[in-house]
Design an enzyme around this catalytic site. Structure first.
Site, PDB file in Angstrom:
ATOM      1  N   ARG A 179       0.833  -1.208   0.000  1.00 26.33           N
ATOM      2  CA  ARG A 179       0.000   0.000   0.000  1.00 26.33           C
ATOM      3  C   ARG A 179       0.865   1.254   0.000  1.00 26.33           C
ATOM      4  NH1 ARG A 179      -4.806  -0.023   4.194  1.00 26.33           N
ATOM      5  NH2 ARG A 179      -3.060  -0.248   5.600  1.00 26.33           N
ATOM      6  N   ARG A 239      -2.227 -15.337   5.306  1.00 22.24           N
ATOM      7  CA  ARG A 239      -3.517 -15.903   5.694  1.00 22.24           C
ATOM      8  C   ARG A 239      -4.118 -16.636   4.500  1.00 22.24           C
ATOM      9  NH1 ARG A 239      -1.868 -15.169   9.958  1.00 22.24           N
ATOM     10  NH2 ARG A 239      -2.709 -13.971  11.676  1.00 22.24           N
ATOM     11  N   GLU A 268      -8.472 -23.831   8.413  1.00 21.98           N
ATOM     12  CA  GLU A 268      -7.423 -24.518   9.174  1.00 21.98           C
ATOM     13  C   GLU A 268      -8.024 -25.209  10.392  1.00 21.98           C
ATOM     14  OE1 GLU A 268      -4.340 -21.654  10.036  1.00 21.98           O
ATOM     15  OE2 GLU A 268      -4.033 -21.232   7.921  1.00 21.98           O
ATOM     16  N   HIS A 287       0.650 -24.053   9.537  1.00 22.22           N
ATOM     17  CA  HIS A 287       0.688 -22.689  10.091  1.00 22.22           C
ATOM     18  C   HIS A 287       1.737 -22.568  11.208  1.00 22.22           C
ATOM     19  CE1 HIS A 287      -1.906 -18.843  10.683  1.00 22.22           C
ATOM     20  NE2 HIS A 287      -0.625 -18.609  10.945  1.00 22.22           N
ATOM     21  N   ILE A 288       3.004 -22.763  10.797  1.00 23.87           N
ATOM     22  CA  ILE A 288       4.101 -22.726  11.779  1.00 23.87           C
ATOM     23  C   ILE A 288       5.079 -21.591  11.494  1.00 23.87           C
ATOM     24  CG2 ILE A 288       4.018 -25.158  12.489  1.00 23.87           C
ATOM     25  CD1 ILE A 288       6.375 -25.601  10.430  1.00 23.87           C
ATOM     26  N   GLY A 289       4.604 -20.554  10.790  1.00 23.40           N
ATOM     27  CA  GLY A 289       5.494 -19.452  10.399  1.00 23.40           C
ATOM     28  C   GLY A 289       6.342 -18.926  11.537  1.00 23.40           C
TER      29      GLY A 289
HETATM   30  C1  8YV Z   1       0.534 -17.145  14.973  1.00 26.29           C
HETATM   31  C2  8YV Z   1       0.476 -15.839  12.879  1.00 26.29           C
HETATM   32  O1  8YV Z   1       1.427 -17.090  15.951  1.00 26.29           O
HETATM   33  O2  8YV Z   1       1.357 -14.035  14.082  1.00 26.29           O
HETATM   34  C3  8YV Z   1       0.542 -14.404  13.252  1.00 26.29           C
HETATM   35  O3  8YV Z   1      -0.258 -13.614  12.720  1.00 26.29           O
HETATM   36  O4  8YV Z   1      -0.157 -16.199  11.955  1.00 26.29           O
HETATM   37  C4  8YV Z   1       1.236 -16.847  13.666  1.00 26.29           C
HETATM   38  O5  8YV Z   1       2.476 -16.330  13.938  1.00 26.29           O
HETATM   39  C5  8YV Z   1      -0.054 -18.481  15.120  1.00 26.29           C
HETATM   40  O6  8YV Z   1      -0.976 -18.722  14.177  1.00 26.29           O
HETATM   41  C6  8YV Z   1      -0.675 -18.616  16.515  1.00 26.29           C
HETATM   42  O7  8YV Z   1      -1.802 -17.791  16.706  1.00 26.29           O
END
Ligand code: 8YV
Length: 324
Positions: A179, A239, A268, A287-289
């Site tokens: 943006r 997301r 999820e 979802h382990i970022g």
């Molecule tokens: C979350 C994430 O920690 O921080 C975010 O927005 O997507 C992840 O780092 C995880 O999904 C736990 O809520």
């Protein structure tokens, strides 16, 4: 004096919540993986001063309408699309998130996904583990290079910039769409701003890092995948709903793009019979970022710190405001 009450919606290690232990009475949901059932959560909300939530909880009008003395909700994530922040503001309840502490860890994972898909790491590991490695051939499990290729980062926030730094280390050309312009990344990393469509057309690796908002929902649709190069690799660590999964599946199967690395999904946990999971050119993660041990401890600590500040009558460390 009675201590304030805090409800934590997922079992966290005791030593990660020490900031809150001395100042509050803590009740914690007993399971590490299973979310607290909605009826139990709404019942707990009635009587507490603070709740520490995760992305699994919908913190919406019905949640707030059960609260009698709730002052703060600390979300254990940088994203807060699970929270109706406008409703919180109407109820005078502070919302906080966990920025910064997870930036580098999440950028690491985005890069790992690019690498895993490009160099077919998961397929190759399975090949060895399943005893299929009997011989050597010049094109055995041949993948794609990252070095000297073009990365297109969609969403140049903190994590986007951290990813751009990693890409620079691999001599990649960096395109981005956001943006607002990131002058620092342009100056120090040679990142080049381009319209969304131009990024899609030019990038060998398209990485989605944009938050989920009304504008970004379904941003990566059939048209977007159509614009990408046929040998492009798509990575999503933001997301799931930013991507239309049906279109992504069609693009992969139809050879419109070459592969995908996905840490997030529309729904999820994703069901194991989801068509995307049947494809070799897809690497899928749960979802382990931000999930390194050190970072998860820092996130829990920051969520607790935010809650503690509000309970002590002070401003939160990392509050969030509703988006315009
Ligand atoms: C979350 C994430 O920690 O921080 C975010 O927005 O997507 C992840 O780092 C995880 O999904 C736990 O809520």
């Amino acid at each position: 004096m009675n201590k304030p009450k805090v409800y934590i919606t997922r079992k966290c290690p005791e030593d990660s919540i020490k900031r809150l232990k001395n100042i509050a009475n803590i009740k914690m949901w007993t399971d590490e993986l299973e979310p607290v059932p909605r009826d139990i959560l709404l019942n707990e909300v009635k009587d507490v001063d603070a709740v520490l939530t995760t992305l699994s909880e919908d913190v919406d009008e019905s949640f707030f309408s059960h609260a009698n003395k709730l002052k703060v909700v600390g979300n254990l994530a940088v994203g807060y699309d699970n929270i109706d922040v406008k409703a919180a503001e109407r109820h005078g309840i502070t919302i906080t998130n966990t920025p910064d502490v997870l930036t580098e860890t999440t950028a690491d994972l985005a890069f790992a996904l690019m690498m895993a898909v490009a160099r077919r790491i998961v397929e190759a590991s399975d090949y060895v583990k399943k005893g299929q490695w009997k011989n050597w051939g010049p094109l055995l499990l041949a993948g794609k290079d990252l070095h000297h290729k073009t990365i297109g980062i969609v969403g140049m926030g903190r994590i986007g910039t951290a990813l751009a730094r990693r890409a620079k280390g691999f001599d990649m050309d960096i395109l981005y769409h956001n943006r607002s312009r990131d002058e620092m990344a342009e100056k120090t990393l040679g990142a080049v701003y381009a319209p969304f469509e131009d990024v899609l057309e030019a990038a060998d690796y398209v990485v989605c890092l944009t938050p989920l908002t009304a504008e970004t929902k379904g941003l990566f649709d059939g048209k977007a995948f159509e614009l990408m190069k046929q040998d492009a690799i798509f990575v999503n660590v933001s997301r799931g709903p930013v991507v239309d999964e049906q279109s992504l599946y069609k693009a992969l199967v139809g050879g419109k793009i070459a592969g995908a690395g996905l840490d997030v999904f529309e729904k999820e946990p994703i069901s194991s019979d989801h068509p995307l999971l049947s494809l070799d050119q897809v690497v899928a993660l749960p979802h382990i970022g931000s999930s390194s041990m050190a970072t998860r401890y820092k996130m829990i600590d920051l969520a607790c710190w935010n809650i503690a500040k509000i309970l002590e009558g002070k401003p939160a460390v990392t509050p969030v405001k509703s988006r315009e």
